[in-house]
Design a protein around this motif. Structure first.
Motif, short mmCIF file in Angstrom:
data_model
loop_
_atom_site.label_atom_id
_atom_site.label_comp_id
_atom_site.label_asym_id
_atom_site.label_seq_id
_atom_site.Cartn_x
_atom_site.Cartn_y
_atom_site.Cartn_z
N GLN A 42 4.06 2.61 -13.90
CA GLN A 42 2.71 2.40 -14.96
C GLN A 42 2.23 1.25 -15.33
O GLN A 42 1.27 0.64 -15.22
CB GLN A 42 3.02 3.69 -16.00
N LEU A 43 3.36 0.63 -15.79
CA LEU A 43 3.23 -1.07 -16.46
C LEU A 43 2.68 -1.75 -15.23
O LEU A 43 2.06 -2.74 -15.31
CB LEU A 43 4.51 -1.42 -17.10
N TYR A 44 3.24 -1.66 -14.06
CA TYR A 44 2.94 -2.66 -12.91
C TYR A 44 1.42 -2.24 -12.58
O TYR A 44 0.75 -3.27 -12.22
CB TYR A 44 4.01 -2.16 -11.60
N GLN A 45 1.18 -0.91 -12.60
CA GLN A 45 -0.29 -0.71 -12.12
C GLN A 45 -1.28 -1.11 -13.01
O GLN A 45 -2.27 -1.46 -12.61
CB GLN A 45 -0.42 1.10 -11.99
N GLU A 91 18.23 -7.36 5.79
CA GLU A 91 17.48 -6.27 6.05
C GLU A 91 16.54 -5.62 5.55
O GLU A 91 15.25 -5.27 5.99
CB GLU A 91 18.45 -5.11 6.50
N GLU A 92 16.65 -5.43 4.18
CA GLU A 92 15.83 -4.63 3.20
C GLU A 92 14.38 -5.75 2.68
O GLU A 92 14.64 -6.77 2.47
CB GLU A 92 16.38 -3.92 2.16
N GLU A 93 13.52 -4.99 2.45
CA GLU A 93 12.37 -5.78 1.91
C GLU A 93 12.35 -5.11 0.51
O GLU A 93 12.60 -4.20 -0.03
CB GLU A 93 10.93 -5.53 2.33
N ALA A 94 11.47 -6.08 -0.65
CA ALA A 94 11.48 -5.37 -1.98
C ALA A 94 10.05 -4.56 -1.70
O ALA A 94 9.38 -4.55 -1.20
CB ALA A 94 10.90 -6.33 -2.78
N ALA A 95 10.56 -3.13 -2.40
CA ALA A 95 9.31 -2.12 -2.27
C ALA A 95 8.11 -2.46 -3.31
O ALA A 95 6.97 -1.87 -3.02
CB ALA A 95 10.05 -0.84 -2.87
N LEU A 96 8.39 -3.36 -4.44
CA LEU A 96 7.52 -3.55 -5.28
C LEU A 96 7.71 -5.08 -5.88
O LEU A 96 9.15 -5.34 -5.94
CB LEU A 96 7.59 -2.80 -6.45
N PRO A 97 7.04 -5.83 -6.30
CA PRO A 97 7.25 -7.08 -6.86
C PRO A 97 7.56 -6.98 -8.33
O PRO A 97 6.88 -7.63 -9.18
CB PRO A 97 6.00 -8.03 -6.59
N SER A 122 0.65 -1.31 0.03
CA SER A 122 0.04 -0.05 -0.09
C SER A 122 0.80 1.24 -0.11
O SER A 122 0.39 2.37 -0.10
CB SER A 122 -1.01 -0.19 1.06
N THR A 123 2.18 1.15 0.13
CA THR A 123 2.94 2.28 0.25
C THR A 123 3.01 3.22 -0.79
O THR A 123 3.12 4.39 -1.20
CB THR A 123 4.51 1.97 0.86
N TYR A 124 2.89 2.26 -1.90
CA TYR A 124 3.23 3.04 -3.36
C TYR A 124 1.80 2.97 -4.04
O TYR A 124 1.34 1.82 -4.68
CB TYR A 124 4.52 2.17 -4.17
N LEU A 125 1.15 4.04 -4.43
CA LEU A 125 0.20 3.93 -5.22
C LEU A 125 0.33 4.97 -6.42
O LEU A 125 0.90 5.98 -6.25
CB LEU A 125 -1.01 4.75 -4.65
N PHE A 126 0.13 4.41 -7.84
CA PHE A 126 0.67 5.14 -8.94
C PHE A 126 -0.51 5.59 -9.72
O PHE A 126 -1.54 4.59 -9.94
CB PHE A 126 1.75 4.49 -9.74
#
Length: 331
Positions: A322-325, A234-240, A5-9
């Motif tokens: 945009q393509l991911y959205q 430590e890090e997680e992927a921000a988007l798949p 939910s952090t990233y809405l495009f």
């Protein structure tokens, strides 16, 4: 439903439609069933059954001989760089099936029931004594340089930490990236070979959320004598989203957030010849981890992925989003 939910495009009207004159035709060549692809942007074949005696690790199914027409680029690993096996395994193949530290084999190497589709193929692997789950995978050519994959899995017994790994093997010169959070934004970040010699043999799986971290650590990903735990502490992927490019041509793999647990891109070593890289660097691969969760007998699991080939632009990151959205909205 799992949500990143952090990233809405905003979807800015960027769509991929089938171009006029695209051709798909099934044929049998040398006893091998294959769908010939010849679109405005992409040529090659999808092989549905290759039962020739080709040796261990040579896939029976998958996309082969793909060429991106705008650049004329061969989209596969070169035989002379990492060997014929990676080239033969191709793109968007359905690879390992796991339950925790149990492995049920490699679907791309197993015989399957084949249904020919006008724009793709559906393969079904029945459950067996060795694999307590039926898996069906459907590939469709949904754009001039776009392939969609849908996987359905139904177990016949309860399975802990059930996981399926799709894989894409890229040309070795391509640099691989994953989307990580940088300054509050999702940005494509180059996957680098760890400095530690032992960690350099580990596959960098980035969990999609903090909740996905423990199942990823517990999976082990056993393949004969190899153990492939995540090396990401430590890090997680921000988007798949995971991708590869050579500065001109991009290969982009999207996983739907409802079914994706982690993404992986193998690092490209900065120096030396590919023949001297370790096995991780030589794979030159993009992976998705689907599910990686406990499931009950008869509980149907669904997963979706999309693979896109495109010319790299100066604003590729914005276009990826945009393509991911569009993908997550079912466009």
């Amino acid at each position: 439903m799992r949500v990143v939910s952090t990233y809405l495009f905003l979807f800015l009207g960027l769509t991929l439609t089938m171009a006029p004159g695209e051709e798909f035709s099934w044929e049998t060549v040398g006893g091998v069933e294959q769908l010939r692809i010849d679109t405005e942007l992409l040529s090659g074949v999808f092989v549905a059954r290759d039962e020739r005696e080709l040796g261990r690790g040579f896939a029976l199914h998958g996309f082969r001989g793909l060429v991106f027409k705008p650049t004329g680029k061969d989209l596969h690993a070169s035989v002379g760089k990492v060997g014929a096996k990676r080239r033969h395994q191709g793109h968007l193949n359905v690879y390992r099936v796991y339950a925790g530290k149990e492995t049920f084999g490699s679907l791309r190497d197993d015989l399957a029931e084949v249904e020919r589709l006008d724009d793709g193929a559906q393969l079904t692997w029945p459950a067996s004594e060795q694999r307590p789950v039926e898996v069906s995978a459907t590939w469709r050519i949904t754009g001039a340089a776009q392939i969609d994959l849908e996987i359905e899995a139904i177990p016949n017994r309860d399975l802990s930490n059930f996981e399926i790994l799709p894989a894409v093997y890229c040309p070795v010169q391509m640099v691989k990236r994953v989307y990580l959070e940088r300054n509050g934004e999702a940005e494509p970040v180059v996957v680098k070979t760890p400095d530690d010699s032992e960690e350099s043999l580990l596959y960098p799986f980035f969990p999609l959320t903090a909740e996905d971290r423990e199942p990823q650590k517990a999976s082990g990903r056993i393949q004969s004598e190899w153990t492939w735990p995540t090396s990401v502490e430590e890090e997680e992927a921000a988007l798949p989203i995971v991708l590869a490019d050579d500065g001109e041509t991009e290969i982009i793999l999207f996983g739907h957030p409802d079914s994706t647990s982690a993404v992986c891109a193998t690092p490209r070593p900065d120096s030396g010849e590919p023949e001297n890289w370790n096995s991780v660097g030589q794979h030159s691969a993009l992976y998705l981890s689907f599910f990686c969760r406990d499931i009950k007998a008869g509980e149907k699991q669904l997963a979706r992925a999309r693979l896109i080939y495109r010319t790299k632009t100066s604003d590729s990151a914005q276009e990826h989003r945009q393509l991911y959205q569009a993908f997550t909205e079912g466009r």
